[in-house]
Design a protein around this motif. Sequence first.
Motif, PDB file in Angstrom:
ATOM      1  N   ALA A 119      43.732  49.098  37.552  1.00 34.26           N
ATOM      2  CA  ALA A 119      43.883  47.650  37.475  1.00 34.26           C
ATOM      3  C   ALA A 119      44.127  47.110  38.874  1.00 34.26           C
ATOM      4  O   ALA A 119      44.787  47.761  39.700  1.00 34.26           O
ATOM      5  CB  ALA A 119      45.037  47.269  36.544  1.00 34.26           C
ATOM      6  N   LEU A 120      43.580  45.920  39.169  1.00 32.90           N
ATOM      7  CA  LEU A 120      43.733  45.276  40.463  1.00 32.90           C
ATOM      8  C   LEU A 120      44.452  43.940  40.268  1.00 32.90           C
ATOM      9  O   LEU A 120      44.080  43.151  39.386  1.00 32.90           O
ATOM     10  CB  LEU A 120      42.375  45.030  41.136  1.00 32.90           C
ATOM     11  CG  LEU A 120      41.697  46.232  41.807  1.00 32.90           C
ATOM     12  CD1 LEU A 120      41.203  47.238  40.773  1.00 32.90           C
ATOM     13  CD2 LEU A 120      40.530  45.766  42.672  1.00 32.90           C
ATOM     14  N   TYR A 121      45.457  43.673  41.110  1.00 37.49           N
ATOM     15  CA  TYR A 121      46.302  42.483  40.979  1.00 37.49           C
ATOM     16  C   TYR A 121      46.317  41.693  42.276  1.00 37.49           C
ATOM     17  O   TYR A 121      46.347  42.282  43.370  1.00 37.49           O
ATOM     18  CB  TYR A 121      47.746  42.880  40.627  1.00 37.49           C
ATOM     19  CG  TYR A 121      47.875  43.611  39.319  1.00 37.49           C
ATOM     20  CD1 TYR A 121      48.168  42.922  38.151  1.00 37.49           C
ATOM     21  CD2 TYR A 121      47.718  44.992  39.251  1.00 37.49           C
ATOM     22  CE1 TYR A 121      48.301  43.600  36.933  1.00 37.49           C
ATOM     23  CE2 TYR A 121      47.847  45.670  38.048  1.00 37.49           C
ATOM     24  CZ  TYR A 121      48.134  44.970  36.893  1.00 37.49           C
ATOM     25  OH  TYR A 121      48.255  45.635  35.700  1.00 37.49           O
ATOM     26  N   ASP A 122      46.331  40.389  42.145  1.00 39.69           N
ATOM     27  CA  ASP A 122      46.541  39.492  43.280  1.00 39.69           C
ATOM     28  C   ASP A 122      48.028  39.506  43.593  1.00 39.69           C
ATOM     29  O   ASP A 122      48.847  39.005  42.823  1.00 39.69           O
ATOM     30  CB  ASP A 122      46.072  38.077  42.909  1.00 39.69           C
ATOM     31  CG  ASP A 122      46.209  37.088  44.056  1.00 39.69           C
ATOM     32  OD1 ASP A 122      46.934  37.387  45.024  1.00 39.69           O
ATOM     33  OD2 ASP A 122      45.602  36.005  43.969  1.00 39.69           O
ATOM     34  N   ILE A 165      37.626  41.160  44.797  1.00 44.03           N
ATOM     35  CA  ILE A 165      38.682  40.368  44.184  1.00 44.03           C
ATOM     36  C   ILE A 165      39.025  39.208  45.106  1.00 44.03           C
ATOM     37  O   ILE A 165      39.125  39.381  46.325  1.00 44.03           O
ATOM     38  CB  ILE A 165      39.939  41.236  43.898  1.00 44.03           C
ATOM     39  CG1 ILE A 165      41.037  40.394  43.247  1.00 44.03           C
ATOM     40  CG2 ILE A 165      40.424  41.945  45.138  1.00 44.03           C
ATOM     41  CD1 ILE A 165      42.234  41.218  42.764  1.00 44.03           C
ATOM     42  N   ASN A 166      39.160  38.024  44.548  1.00 45.76           N
ATOM     43  CA  ASN A 166      39.478  36.842  45.340  1.00 45.76           C
ATOM     44  C   ASN A 166      40.983  36.787  45.570  1.00 45.76           C
ATOM     45  O   ASN A 166      41.726  36.117  44.845  1.00 45.76           O
ATOM     46  CB  ASN A 166      38.993  35.573  44.631  1.00 45.76           C
ATOM     47  CG  ASN A 166      38.957  34.380  45.562  1.00 45.76           C
ATOM     48  OD1 ASN A 166      39.956  34.054  46.190  1.00 45.76           O
ATOM     49  ND2 ASN A 166      37.808  33.739  45.664  1.00 45.76           N
ATOM     50  N   ALA A 167      41.449  37.533  46.550  1.00 47.85           N
ATOM     51  CA  ALA A 167      42.872  37.608  46.860  1.00 47.85           C
ATOM     52  C   ALA A 167      43.029  37.999  48.318  1.00 47.85           C
ATOM     53  O   ALA A 167      42.197  38.715  48.879  1.00 47.85           O
ATOM     54  CB  ALA A 167      43.569  38.628  45.969  1.00 47.85           C
ATOM     55  N   LEU A 227      43.450  42.157  52.548  1.00 50.81           N
ATOM     56  CA  LEU A 227      41.990  42.073  52.513  1.00 50.81           C
ATOM     57  C   LEU A 227      41.427  40.975  53.409  1.00 50.81           C
ATOM     58  O   LEU A 227      40.213  40.719  53.407  1.00 50.81           O
ATOM     59  CB  LEU A 227      41.523  41.814  51.072  1.00 50.81           C
ATOM     60  CG  LEU A 227      41.909  42.851  50.015  1.00 50.81           C
ATOM     61  CD1 LEU A 227      41.357  42.438  48.657  1.00 50.81           C
ATOM     62  CD2 LEU A 227      41.401  44.232  50.403  1.00 50.81           C
ATOM     63  N   THR A 228      42.295  40.309  54.183  1.00 51.08           N
ATOM     64  CA  THR A 228      41.826  39.153  54.958  1.00 51.08           C
ATOM     65  C   THR A 228      40.906  39.535  56.113  1.00 51.08           C
ATOM     66  O   THR A 228      40.298  38.658  56.734  1.00 51.08           O
ATOM     67  CB  THR A 228      43.019  38.351  55.496  1.00 51.08           C
ATOM     68  OG1 THR A 228      43.865  39.211  56.278  1.00 51.08           O
ATOM     69  CG2 THR A 228      43.831  37.744  54.354  1.00 51.08           C
ATOM     70  N   ASP A 229      40.789  40.835  56.414  1.00 56.45           N
ATOM     71  CA  ASP A 229      39.841  41.245  57.450  1.00 56.45           C
ATOM     72  C   ASP A 229      38.398  41.226  56.959  1.00 56.45           C
ATOM     73  O   ASP A 229      37.457  41.393  57.732  1.00 56.45           O
ATOM     74  CB  ASP A 229      40.188  42.637  57.989  1.00 56.45           C
ATOM     75  CG  ASP A 229      40.190  43.715  56.907  1.00 56.45           C
ATOM     76  OD1 ASP A 229      39.764  43.444  55.771  1.00 56.45           O
ATOM     77  OD2 ASP A 229      40.626  44.843  57.202  1.00 56.45           O
ATOM     78  N   GLY A 230      38.202  41.028  55.644  1.00 55.33           N
ATOM     79  CA  GLY A 230      36.858  40.944  55.088  1.00 55.33           C
ATOM     80  C   GLY A 230      36.159  42.280  54.943  1.00 55.33           C
ATOM     81  O   GLY A 230      35.024  42.344  54.438  1.00 55.33           O
ATOM     82  N   GLN A 271      37.651  41.632  49.750  1.00 59.57           N
ATOM     83  CA  GLN A 271      37.909  40.250  49.370  1.00 59.57           C
ATOM     84  C   GLN A 271      36.611  39.560  48.966  1.00 59.57           C
ATOM     85  O   GLN A 271      35.576  39.710  49.610  1.00 59.57           O
ATOM     86  CB  GLN A 271      38.560  39.487  50.520  1.00 59.57           C
ATOM     87  CG  GLN A 271      39.081  38.115  50.124  1.00 59.57           C
ATOM     88  CD  GLN A 271      39.805  37.434  51.282  1.00 59.57           C
ATOM     89  OE1 GLN A 271      39.360  37.493  52.424  1.00 59.57           O
ATOM     90  NE2 GLN A 271      40.918  36.786  50.982  1.00 59.57           N
ATOM     91  N   GLY A 272      36.655  38.783  47.879  1.00 59.36           N
ATOM     92  CA  GLY A 272      35.473  38.084  47.387  1.00 59.36           C
ATOM     93  C   GLY A 272      35.556  37.920  45.890  1.00 59.36           C
ATOM     94  O   GLY A 272      36.588  38.168  45.272  1.00 59.36           O
ATOM     95  N   GLY A 273      34.465  37.480  45.278  1.00 62.65           N
ATOM     96  CA  GLY A 273      34.439  37.299  43.842  1.00 62.65           C
ATOM     97  C   GLY A 273      34.855  35.910  43.446  1.00 62.65           C
ATOM     98  O   GLY A 273      35.226  35.079  44.284  1.00 62.65           O
ATOM     99  N   PRO A 274      34.831  35.601  42.157  1.00 64.53           N
ATOM    100  CA  PRO A 274      35.150  34.251  41.685  1.00 64.53           C
ATOM    101  C   PRO A 274      36.621  33.912  41.902  1.00 64.53           C
ATOM    102  O   PRO A 274      37.497  34.767  41.779  1.00 64.53           O
ATOM    103  CB  PRO A 274      34.810  34.313  40.191  1.00 64.53           C
ATOM    104  CG  PRO A 274      34.914  35.765  39.836  1.00 64.53           C
ATOM    105  CD  PRO A 274      34.462  36.512  41.056  1.00 64.53           C
ATOM    106  N   GLU A 275      36.887  32.666  42.220  1.00 63.95           N
ATOM    107  CA  GLU A 275      38.257  32.225  42.443  1.00 63.95           C
ATOM    108  C   GLU A 275      38.938  31.939  41.119  1.00 63.95           C
ATOM    109  O   GLU A 275      38.376  31.296  40.242  1.00 63.95           O
ATOM    110  CB  GLU A 275      38.272  30.968  43.311  1.00 63.95           C
ATOM    111  CG  GLU A 275      39.671  30.513  43.692  1.00 63.95           C
ATOM    112  CD  GLU A 275      39.648  29.356  44.669  1.00 63.95           C
ATOM    113  OE1 GLU A 275      40.731  28.820  44.954  1.00 63.95           O
ATOM    114  OE2 GLU A 275      38.548  28.988  45.136  1.00 63.95           O
ATOM    115  N   ALA A 276      40.153  32.439  40.957  1.00 64.25           N
ATOM    116  CA  ALA A 276      40.904  32.213  39.725  1.00 64.25           C
ATOM    117  C   ALA A 276      41.356  30.761  39.679  1.00 64.25           C
ATOM    118  O   ALA A 276      41.840  30.225  40.682  1.00 64.25           O
ATOM    119  CB  ALA A 276      42.106  33.140  39.661  1.00 64.25           C
TER     120      ALA A 276
END
Length: 562
Positions: free
Chosen positions: A193-196, A227-229, A319-322, A347-352
């Motif tokens: 599982a991946l969490y913001d 993941i958008n986080a 993940l802010t280094d992209g 980092q990426g994907g749909p924004e929650a």
Amino acid sequence: MKRVIGLFCLLPQLLQAQSIPVKDYPQGYFRNPLNVPIELAGNFGELRPNHFHSGLDIKTQQRENLPVHAAADGYVSRIGVSHTGFGNVLYITHPNGYTTVYAHLNSFFPALQQYVKKQQYQAESWATDIKIPPGAFPVKKGDFVAYSGNTGGSAGPHLHFEIRNTETEKPLNGLLFGFNIADTHAPDVYRIALYDRDRSIYEQQPITLPVKKVSGEYVTTNPVIKINAAKVGFGINAIDRMNSGNIYGIYEVTMLDNGKPNIDFQLDNIGYDETRYLNAHIDYKIKKGGGPYYQLLFSLPGNQLSIYNDLNGDGSVDLTDGQVHHITLQVKDAYGNTSVVKFGVQQGGPEAPATPCANTMYADSRNIFENNQVEFYLDEAALYDEICFRYKELPAESAKYVSNVYQLHNALIPVHSFFNVLLKPTRNIPEGLQSKVVMVREGQGSNASGTTLENGWYRGSFRDFGNFHLEIDTVAPKVTPLAVKPGANLAKASKLSFAMSDASGIKEYRAELDGKWLMFSRKGNILTYTFDEHCGPGSHVLVMKVTDIAGNVGSYRLTFKR
């Protein structure tokens, strides 16, 4: 947090001479407490409702009354008797700084059994917790100390066996003490599982993905998960099987980010004062909602567990280094058998979507909610992470309700400590019935609390969110003799039993034989007396009284001959 490094030694009795992290625990000092080979029904650290399993559940061949032996020299230091938890439990303190615990027993060795029985009759209470002085009952390694059983919260015959640090009373992982238990099977991993990490775990829906084994390693179908986080943390769903095929708990997980160790957790010693923090170690919302256990590789703000080891991080990956971060999870059992999980995250994907919150409650803070009908407060230790508190008032569902129904968040969010709820009735309660008011909580099960009346408010105590209401309980508990009729001749009977039941909950029971207290044991809601010197030949009158949480008393008067 301090990193405790496990040492490794070879145990020739284990298959393939596998290595086992033993720390500084003595190897071979403690013997198998039974005379049958150790086969486990449960291991240390196994995930259970609201707690970690604190010992080794040793199978007793589906039988009761197997002889239990002292694991080492020492003395009996404590005895407990209860219808919940450990049931009949015996503690032996040893000179090397450890205490062993033997639980769910049917009975103790004769001299100790008589000692305990005397204390119970003096206190007029079957349930007891007795501290015993060191010189009263010394034992040698291998001495017979009890018979195994199925008492307390046990769901089947077995021996619960623990090794504790005597000074701290913390249970330790018994698999690290050199018992002869074969295990060459690495843990099985099913999902991640991946969490913001910038959002509360309770205010997000994690990304959950299955893993599959390819070329000896577990991988995700998509090698890179987006993941958008800004920061991400991980959970893992895994079990161990040892060599028996049974399902057990894992021992340790280490997370590496691009090959650099970040954090791990290790289930080595967990005190009873912290075991409920299991609800912060797992994704409680998923589990309570019917999903699997996900163990978190990061610590929530209100989590006080000491199992986490910060290696070079706190379980968060920036993940802010992209860039793609190559994540490795090393999943181990207590014998060092290891499974490896590998996947990438970026980092990426749909924004929650953002959800506005009118009433945020925080971990490590005192949180209060009040209006004209309901009040409650949570202490600083109650929440593990922040929540967007939700409240709703609903109409009474039944004529027996004397208040509306108040939704206090929902039962999918854990609460660590007990909290008081105060409700005002919406119907008039006659003065003679005010002591009969109970508070009922519903949602993911139900439970009730007795109440106290305070300036027009009724106070109850709970440990879960849900829907709360007041109702009047004037129905006495039901007491039913089992397999016996009034006037029966019980000269050949060995036991006498009653069943008791009540809708709100049973507070206490008392039996008197010819006007004197008589000891009945309890298993669930079955009460049993084993005939002994307290019931001699002749005619007898037995009165069994059962009291519920509203103070209603149910009774049964039985006449019989002996």
